[in-house]
Each structure stands twice: as structure tokens, then as C-alpha cells.
Design an enzyme around this catalytic site. Structure first.
Site, PDB file in Angstrom:
ATOM      1  N   GLU A   1       0.847  -1.197   0.000  1.00 32.80           N
ATOM      2  CA  GLU A   1       0.000   0.000   0.000  1.00 32.80           C
ATOM      3  C   GLU A   1       0.883   1.249   0.000  1.00 32.80           C
ATOM      4  O   GLU A   1       1.884   1.319   0.704  1.00 32.80           O
ATOM      5  CB  GLU A   1      -0.859  -0.039   1.268  1.00 32.80           C
ATOM      6  CG  GLU A   1      -1.718   1.181   1.520  1.00 32.80           C
ATOM      7  CD  GLU A   1      -2.440   1.088   2.870  1.00 32.80           C
ATOM      8  OE1 GLU A   1      -3.382   1.876   3.087  1.00 32.80           O
ATOM      9  OE2 GLU A   1      -2.065   0.225   3.703  1.00 32.80           O
TER      10      GLU A   1
ATOM     11  N   LYS B   1      -9.295   2.292  -1.822  1.00 34.69           N
ATOM     12  CA  LYS B   1      -9.544   1.777  -0.474  1.00 34.69           C
ATOM     13  C   LYS B   1     -10.903   2.256   0.025  1.00 34.69           C
ATOM     14  O   LYS B   1     -11.152   3.462   0.132  1.00 34.69           O
ATOM     15  CB  LYS B   1      -8.429   2.226   0.461  1.00 34.69           C
ATOM     16  CG  LYS B   1      -8.462   1.614   1.853  1.00 34.69           C
ATOM     17  CD  LYS B   1      -7.220   2.062   2.629  1.00 34.69           C
ATOM     18  CE  LYS B   1      -7.144   1.415   4.005  1.00 34.69           C
ATOM     19  NZ  LYS B   1      -5.896   1.825   4.706  1.00 34.69           N
TER      20      LYS B   1
ATOM     21  N   CYS C   1      -5.376  -2.967   2.844  1.00 31.44           N
ATOM     22  CA  CYS C   1      -5.190  -2.891   4.288  1.00 31.44           C
ATOM     23  C   CYS C   1      -6.497  -3.026   5.060  1.00 31.44           C
ATOM     24  O   CYS C   1      -7.053  -4.106   5.173  1.00 31.44           O
ATOM     25  CB  CYS C   1      -4.470  -1.589   4.648  1.00 31.44           C
ATOM     26  SG  CYS C   1      -3.529  -1.715   6.210  1.00 31.44           S
TER      27      CYS C   1
END
Length: 607
Positions: free
Chosen positions: A46, A118, A151
Site C-alpha cells: 500500500e 480503499k 489494508c
């Protein structure tokens, strides 16, 4: 659709904050090394091109780029030259809106295939990034069906489930994971329950005082860590077999095969959007019980004799647990009273014999002032069906029953229940589940959304549930452990933490892994007690109080990971199959109708 096995590589890398040129150059070198070693799919961490810990939008703005753009072009050229696929983590600037996103772009030999933004923000993203608006996609590629998550996305059962249902062979998970040893338990559980490979690229090192965890790895659909790297820049290689992932998804005992989507409409609700101390008592309908400190016990035992003999043994356990631990709520494994699985012709007789023992157990509850969760076969009085049922027995009688919703492959002679069960008790709001129910990630989530403080699960599971860790050289600050741990991953512990509930899990001893697990996934030392292979029971104090203020001050009542869900993304989780009839009414409406007709409700208030 691609079926051939191929080599994948995970890049572990420590970017230097703001030094984009250096980071990109180093990443290109690592990706090219992976290509030369035969990798056909390469993932990076990331925000790998820039670093992660931005103070504000102004800092991020200096680093962000459009997709496609100059950085993506460089990786696209490399992908084209070597005939590979690359997943690159970077900050993205939307060319139309100007908004910034924490993004990951999937690049193939012919260019950009797709982008994931995300969706579920960690604490840092709102300083600079908008939440992702691309949903959770699975991309068809020459190497297989690939999903990309970033994540914090993976903390939520819904994201992995969505891409698993879409047939993801591989989940590419790019992260800046911190605050625990890695490979992280959440990574393992998401691969396992969705029968997908998971390629994890995590960063390592320090940035603005934040210690990142490394542990980049490849995890198989059966929870096996195929390859991993603890710390330092480098590559991790493993073989990905798309055909194996697809076979695991189709297996009769897989979590995906056992789903009951017609029962999952509650996943679309957001019951923790408002203060739960004000939401649940709205209109005087279902205020949360006060909760208190209580001693909860799980018994790890196989009951194989007749119901009469098993009843005596259950009472003997209750006497011992109450005398030694002052246990107040005792959870027994699935079918403890009836004596385990039986052939179809024996079910009704076992159900009748088991029913005759219930008064003895209720007498013990009244004598000791304890509650018991006890399982048995139960005959349906209205027809010939037999259910695998858990009864919650208390000093005042039968408090609730739960008919198993997710049947095992071997239970063809048993009728499935169709209601998730909660009951208000002195211990707090309690959800009841069989082992096969709690194995499904949707079950724990629905019980949490209903406000459960404690989930009690009677199980007879033979699945793999735990995995150890040899220890990490990354010295996380106290109290985060970095040494060896024989039970680093426990699938039921993950269930408790992802739903912010206490979870009391009583399994039979063949696999064992029984325990009581706390509601805070980020808490160390962990709030839990686990039974060893030779243990017969273990007890722990659970605290289901909310803190006494206007807003909940405890994790179990506040439910942070539940409140951060984004249900507008989750519609596919309860989508009916083409053969399903349209459904009418929600669970509350069905409960009211059942109550009005004089039948037992599945959500009860018990003093």
C-alpha cells in the site's frame, strides 16, 4: 478463464516518505527481479511509491497522480516487456473531481486493467483521502480472477466475502499493517473462509514513529502460509493454482457452499450508525440489558453415551465448574445431551429421549443458580422434521432455543433452522450459534448488528482452526508481542474481534481449540482463555457493561469495527439465487407475527 498454475511474487518494501523517485526506482527493480525469477503476478505494498503517514491533504497532493499517469506508465512498460501482471499501491488524484484516494492499480501486459480505491478507511486516510467509490471488484486476467483490497478493507468480513462470491482465485492485499505479528490472523481467515489465495504485500520499518509489521506472504485457500518474509526489503514467491481455489470454493463443506443468503438481509443494515444506547431502546422496543461481570465457562468434551447418561455427566460438570470457578454460564459442545451425530432412523427416538432429560438439567440450573447452553436433537411437533438445537437453560426455565441454520454436509436427515437467535440475560445480550453457524462469517456479523455482547457457540467442528508463529524480529512496542506463539491465529478469535463480541466456543476434543475470546481485536495482552488439548473446561470473567455514561465506553458496547461498516457496498451478500422466491418482511416483522400467533419468538427477554 485461466486455469494453469503460475508463480506469484509479493514485494516487501520500506518506502521513504516523499522520496517518490527513489521509491519508484527501487520498486521497478524488485518487480523486474520477480519477473526474471518467473513470477507472472507481482504485488507491492500500500502507498509503496510515496510512503504513508501524511499529515494532511497538502502533503498528499504533492505525491498523488492520476491513473493512468507517468508512474503507472513506467510499470506498464515493465509489465508489457515481461508479460506479467503488477498490482501497484499509490495515492491517486481523480482527474475530474480532484479528490485524492488511497489506490491500487492492476496492470497487465496490455496496460491498466482496473483500479481499487480503499473503501474502508483506517484512522489515517481521512486526513487526506476520500473513501473509495469503486466497490469491490474481481478482474478477469490471463492468470485468473484477481481481486484487490487495501489494508483496512480486509478487517471487514464483507469485503473478502464479496470478492469470494465473485469467484476470486486470488485476493491481492496491499497493506501498511501495524501493531501485531504478521502474517496477521485476519489475512489467514479471509483466505480460508473465502477459499482464495491471498497475496500479501506489507511494508516494514518506521515512518513518523509508526512501526510497520512486514510479514509479506502468500496464503493458500486452506490457511497454509505457503511462503513469507519477516522483515527487510525483498520478494516472496509461491505457486498459485486457480483450479485449486475453484475446487475449494465448490467443495461441499466449504464456507461458501454452506451459505444461506436468503437469511442475510440484516447485513444491509447499519445498526451502529447511531449511539447504541439510544438506538436500541428507540420506541421502547429492545433496550440493551445492563450487562455485568460474569464467569463464563466452556466445556471441551465428547458426549457419546445415552441421553440419560449424558445428562448426569452434564450435571456433574456443572457441579464441578460452579464449585471451582463459580461458573455462572456453562457452554457445552453441540449435541452434548443427545450424544453426538446419529443415523436418520435414530434421530426421533434420540430427540424424545433427550427431551425427557431437560427437566433434570433445569433442576440443576435452579439448584446451582447457573445457566447452561446444551445441544440436542429436537422433534418438531408440527411435522416429522428433527432439528439440531441448542437450548439456553436458566434457573427460571428454558430461556431460548436455536435451531442450527448452517447444516454440515453429513446432516442430510436434519432440518435447517431459519432464524438467528438472541436473548437478553443478566450477562447481557447473548447470541446463540452452532459451530457450523459461527464458522460462516455472516452469522457473527448479524448477531453483532443485533447488539449482542456475548455469543455462545456449541460446536463439533473438525476444521483446521489454529496456527502458530515462530516469532518476529520486528520489535513491536510493549505490550504487542513479537515472540513465538503456538496459537498466533485462531479462527474463532478472529470472529470475536471482527464483531466486537465476547465469544464462548465449546468444541469437541478431536480438534479442540475451545476458548473464550475477548471483543477487542487490537488489545494486547489478549483478553481470552483457551483450553489445551487435555483440558476439559476453562473459565473467564467477561464484562458486558457499557461504562455508565451517555455513550458506551467499552469496546463490546461501542463496537468500533461494526460501526465502521459500509453496507451500501454489501448488497450482493444477501442476493437471492435465481430459484429463490422474493422475500417479504424483515426479521423484526417475522418476530412480531410469530409472537402474535402464540409461537415462541427467537428474541427473548429473560430476567
Amino acid at each position: 478463464m485461466a486455469n494453469e498454475a503460475f508463480t506469484a511474487a509479493s514485494v516487501q518494501f520500506e518506502p521513504t516518505l516523499f522520496d517518490k523517485d527513489r521509491n519508484i526506482s527501487r520498486l521497478l527493480d524488485l518487480v523486474e527481479q520477480a519477473a526474471h525469477a518467473g513470477a507472472k503476478l507481482v504485488t507491492t505494498p500500500e502507498m509503496a511509491t510515496t510512503g504513508y503517514c501524511f499529515f494532511d491533504e497538502a502533503e498528499a497532493e504533492r505525491m498523488a497522480e492520476p491513473i493512468p499517469g507517468s508512474t503507472v506508465d513506467r510499470f506498464a512498460a515493465l509489465a508489457s516487456a515481461h508479460g506479467i501482471h503488477v498490482v501497484l499501491g499509490m495515492p491517486e488524484r481523480d482527474v475530474d473531481s480532484g479528490l485524492l484516494y488511497n489506490a491500487a492499480v492492476l496492470i497487465g501486459p496490455d496496460g491498466v486493467i482496473g483500479t481499487h480505491r480503499k473503501s474502508h478507511s483506517y484512522i489515517a486516510e481521512p486526513k487526506w483521502a476520500a473513501p473509495g467509490n469503486h466497490g469491490h471488484q474481481v478482474f478477469d486476467t490471463a492468470v485468473g480472477r484477481i481481486a484487490v483490497l487495501i489494508c483496512m478493507d480486509l478487517h471487514f468480513i464483507e469485503t473478502g466475502r464479496l470478492v469470494g462470491l465473485e469467484g476470486a482465485d486470488v485476493i491481492c492485499h496491499l497493506s501498511n499493517w501495524l501493531a501485531e505479528r504478521t502474517p496477521a490472523p485476519y489475512w489467514i481467515s479471509r483466505a480460508y473462509e473465502n477459499a482464495s489465495y491471498l497475496i500479501e504485500s506489507n511494508r516494514w520499518g518506521l515512518e513518523r514513529g509508526v512501526q510497520f509489521s512486514g510479514g509479506s506472504c502468500v496464503i493458500g485457500p486452506d490457511a497454509t502460509i505457503l511462503a513469507s518474509r519477516d522483515s527487510g526489503d525483498g520478494l516472496v514467491f509461491a505457486t498459485i493454482d486457480p483450479a485449486a481455489a475453484r475446487a475449494a470454493k465448490r467443495a461441499a463443506d466449504s464456507s461458501l457452499s454452506r451459505r444461506r443468503p436468503e437469511l442475510y438481509r440484516e447485513l444491509q443494515k447499519n445498526t451502529y450508525l447511531w449511539n447504541p444506547l439510544e438506538f436500541f431502546p428507540l420506541y421502547g422496543r429492545s433496550p440493551l440489558p445492563p450487562g455485568r461481570e460474569s464467569v463464563v465457562t466452556v466445556v471441551q468434551e465428547k458426549f457419546t453415551a445415552t441421553p440419560a447418561h449424558n445428562a448426569a455427566k452434564i450435571i456433574e460438570y456443572a457441579d464441578k465448574v460452579h464449585a471451582r470457578d463459580r461458573g455462572e454460564l456453562i457452554v457445552f459442545p453441540e449435541l452434548a445431551l443427545s450424544g453426538g451425530a446419529a443415523a436418520g432412523g435414530q434421530l426421533r427416538s434420540l430427540a424424545r429421549e433427550s427431551a425427557r432429560q431437560v427437566d433434570l438439567l433445569l433442576g440443576a440450573c435452579a439448584r446451582l443458580g447457573v445457566w447452561m447452553l446444551v445441544g440436542m436433537y429436537e422433534s418438531d411437533e408440527d411435522d416429522d422434521r428433527v432439528h439440531n438445537t441448542l437450548f439456553l437453560l436458566g434457573p427460571g426455565g428454558v430461556a431460548a432455543r436455536h435451531r442450527k441454520v448452517h447444516l454440515a454436509e453429513t446432516e442430510s436427515a436434519v432440518a435447517a433452522g431459519d432464524v438467528f437467535t438472541t436473548v437478553d440475560t443478566p450477562f447481557g445480550r447473548v447470541g446463540i450459534a452452532h459451530g457450523d453457524d459461527i464458522w460462516q462469517p455472516e452469522t457473527g456479523r448479524i448477531l453483532a448488528l443485533r447488539g449482542c455482547d456475548l455469543v455462545v457457540a456449541g460446536a463439533d467442528l473438525q476444521h483446521r482452526m489454529t496456527q502458530g508463529h515462530d516469532g518476529s524480529t520486528i520489535e513491536h512496542g510493549y505490550p504487542i508481542p513479537h515472540g513465538a506463539d503456538p496459537v498466533h491465529w485462531h479462527h474463532i478469535r478472529v470472529r470475536a474481534g471482527e464483531n466486537n463480541v465476547y465469544l464462548a466456543f465449546a468444541n469437541t476434543p478431536a480438534v479442540g481449540a475451545s476458548g473464550i475470546f475477548g471483543p477487542d481485536t487490537f488489545a494486547f495482552p489478549r483478553i481470552e482463555r483457551m483450553a489445551g488439548r487435555d483440558s476439559t473446561w476453562v473459565s473467564m470473567v467477561v464484562d458486558t457493561r457499557d461504562g455508565g455514561g451517555r455513550y458506551p465506553a467499552t469496546t463490546v458496547r461501542r463496537k468500533d469495527l461494526v460501526s465502521m461498516r459500509l453496507p451500501h457496498h454489501y448488497g450482493a451478500l444477501s442476493a437471492p439465487t435465481p430459484t429463490e422466491a422474493p422475500r417479504t418482511g424483515d426479521v423484526e416483522e417475522r418476530d412480531v407475527a410469530s409472537h402474535d400467533s402464540g409461537k415462541e419468538r427467537q428474541s427473548l427477554d429473560v430476567g
